[in-house]
Design an enzyme around this catalytic site. Sequence first.
Site, mmCIF file in Angstrom:
data_model
loop_
_atom_site.group_PDB
_atom_site.id
_atom_site.type_symbol
_atom_site.label_atom_id
_atom_site.label_comp_id
_atom_site.label_asym_id
_atom_site.label_seq_id
_atom_site.Cartn_x
_atom_site.Cartn_y
_atom_site.Cartn_z
ATOM 1 N N SER A 1 0.805 -1.214 0.000
ATOM 2 C CA SER A 1 0.000 0.000 0.000
ATOM 3 C C SER A 1 0.841 1.268 0.000
ATOM 4 C CB SER A 1 -0.956 0.006 1.198
ATOM 5 O OG SER A 1 -0.242 -0.086 2.408
ATOM 6 N N HIS B 1 0.848 5.143 4.092
ATOM 7 C CA HIS B 1 0.017 5.621 2.984
ATOM 8 C C HIS B 1 0.300 7.097 2.710
ATOM 9 C CE1 HIS B 1 -3.271 2.398 4.002
ATOM 10 N NE2 HIS B 1 -2.075 1.880 3.809
#
Length: 249
Positions: free
Chosen positions: A151, A215
């Site tokens: 991610s 992220h």
Amino acid sequence: MINARSTAAGRALRAVRAVRGASAPMTYGLMALCCLIFVLGPASGLTPAYGSGDALTAAQRTYFRRWGVVPEQLFDGPARDVLTPATALFVHGSWVHLLGNMLFLFVFGTMTEERMGRLEFTLFYVGCGYLALLGYAAANAASEQSLVGASGAISAVLGAFLYLFPRARVTSLLPFLFFLPMRFPAWVVLPFWAALQWLAAGRSAQGPGVAYLAHLVGFGVGFVYAWARFRTTRVKAAAAPVPEGENQS
């Protein structure tokens, strides 16, 4: 007349292929590699060699610590741990984790790769993913929890996509609108997603949950890279017809 029609049909076919990412083999290759590693690893539960029950749980824990990022070991452990932010990009903890990340990579990776080119996109993906996990580890240097997942790299792809294709329309499923599919331009969807990550990062405690900070780092690094690299050559965005999914860490 036949030649003219054939030429027009060829142009239309090439346009459809471009939108679908037919010229983005590295995106599909990264997806295939992540899926293959997951299926062969203990997290999938499909490989009998890892056993079941407590034996499988122990194998998963050992596997994640070997190939994932353990912040405490990254800075104070053996030299080989310096490579773990790269290896962790290809390891996932569950089927939901894997499929969520692969959906995001499919939606945003194809057009980004087409814009950057195959080699540059691959180096961008791995490099930004490394920095995202490194940033998370630096902020949680005392943590003994393993961190795995693509991610951070995929968030960098989102950041680059926002700069390169701000007007591209993507289909989003919003929980507070009963998950009705709605199309919004990327400059609406992606900053909203980043804001959610920021809010979640402020509420999350240190532990084996979603690494929202990774992220955010990946998203920021990806956007800055795209700005620095393409600020004089940005092109108008094409539509992005594929649906968007839910990202995980």
